[in-house]
Design a protein around this motif. Structure first.
Motif: not given
Length: 411
Positions: A281-284, A298-304, A312-314
């Protein structure tokens, strides 16, 4: 697929699932709707961020109190009080253009936020038989994140097509329908809070809970900045209509990420899975330091970001369940949200000022820095969370899937 059909044929399960949808759609719309309403009435990004910040901090502080009340007295009566109050405050905010009144109303709005997600989480154990429990959790999470996809799009469409005030009135209608449907459901009335174990360590004295609260402060601040920095960036670039779709794109990635988490969590311990997922997640989020203008990139970055952050929340809530004291099933989650939400409100206010003064790119830069700090806390404090360094049971995995219901919301 057969299990999902069996769940939907169960009357109580079907009612539980359908009753939460309108309220969850409303919660996915409120933040963006409030942002556009204040921006349209004041023409100030700073005031928009400050209003969201006050709303968030009041909702965060009261979340812990609401969770503790639910653990002690149950949920039905609390929903009967908060759902009408929250609906009324949304309507007050939607008709207000006075800055001082907006700030006051936003504060009350935060305090009266109904705990929809906290209320629905434990009800599946009543609504379905044990053999359908895991599938019901998965169905519930898919329904939740589907709302996070459509909510921002609907909010931005109404806000820019009509006005932010009409978007808030839509939220009021949805939260009233969903909240009252949940409050009047038979499973809500039959739910009994988890019993506390005499002599157990208190929630506030648990080292693991303290560490997660501190980590939540960093994450809350970073994502509060993101929730304001992204629409601010779109607005300043004269592309405000792209804010909702970008949030929705991140929601699509989150749905896929959550589904991936169920596979991983069967093979590795909760703590190790959390650390690995956190690192990815940090890398993304690091590209947000350089990519900030609304664009296909930015759409691609948001998706990633959504895809990497979805699992992570799980694992996070699996770790929380492993380190929390007995008898705090709702309160532990609520107080974590309290710390995260309080700092999210601060992040929103700071980001609004930074975006207006220096530019949206600097507001968005807060997010990757905050996520990195949160990751370092977990990495270096992992011994405190050693109780979670084991493979969770099927029921614990299911609980975590449902607890991962948008930790960035008040409900």
């Amino acid at each position: 697929m057969r299990q999902y059909l069996r769940i939907l044929r169960t009357r109580e399960a079907r009612r539980l699932l359908l009753s939460t949808l309108p309220a969850r759609l409303a919660y996915s719309m409120v933040g963006l709707s409030l942002f556009f309403h204040v921006l349209q009435t004041s023409d100030s990004l700073t005031r928009a961020g400050l209003t969201i910040g006050i709303n968030g901090i009041c909702g965060a502080v009261s979340a812990g109190v609401r969770g503790s009340l639910m653990d002690r007295y149950g949920q039905t009566w609390l929903l009967y009080i908060l759902v009408p109050s929250y609906t009324a405050m949304l309507l007050v905010v939607s008709f207000s253009a006075n800055s001082s009144l907006l700030l006051a109303a936003a504060a009350v709005l935060g305090i009266t936020a109904p705990p929809i997600n906290m209320s629905s989480r434990p009800l599946w154990k009543i609504a379905v038989t044990p053999d359908l429990l895991r599938s019901s959790y998965a169905l519930d999470v898919m329904a939740l994140h589907s709302m996070t996809i459509f909510g921002p799009i609907l909010s931005s469409t109404i806000s820019l097509g009509l006005s932010g005030s009409w978007a808030l009135r839509t939220c009021a209608l949805l939260i009233f329908i969903g909240g009252m449907a949940l409050a009047t459901s038979p499973v809500s009335r039959r739910w009994i809070p988890e019993e506390k174990v005499p002599g157990a360590v208190s929630l506030w004295k648990s080292p693991g809970i303290r560490l997660l609260m501190l980590e939540g402060a960093f994450i809350g601040f970073g994502w509060g900045a993101f929730d304001v920095g992204l629409p601010a960036s779109a607005t300043l670039a004269d592309k405000a209509h792209l804010a909702g779709p970008i949030f929705a794109c991140m929601g699509v990635g989150t749905v896929l990420g959550v589904s991936f988490a169920g596979v991983i969590s069967k093979k590795v311990s909760s703590l190790r899975a959390m650390i690995m997922s956190y690192g990815i997640w940090v890398l993304s989020v690091l590209p947000l330091l350089f990519i900030f203008r609304p664009s296909p990139t930015l759409f691609v970055v948001a998706f990633l970001v959504g895809l990497a952050g979805g699992p992570l929340p799980v694992f996070y809530w699996e770790v929380l369940d492993a380190v929390r004291p007995m008898g705090s099933a709702v309160a532990a989650l609520a107080w974590i949200w309290a710390f995260e939400g309080a700092f999210a409100s601060a992040g929103a206010a700071v980001a609004g000022h930074i975006a207006e003064t220096w530019g949206a790119r600097y507001a968005l830069a807060i997010t990757p820095l905050a996520v990195l700090c949160g990751f370092m806390l977990i990495l270096f404090g992992r011994r405190i969370l050693a109780a979670a360094d084991r493979i969770p049971s099927e029921e614990e995995v299911g609980d975590a899937l449902v607890e991962s219901e948008d930790a960035r919301t008040n409900g």
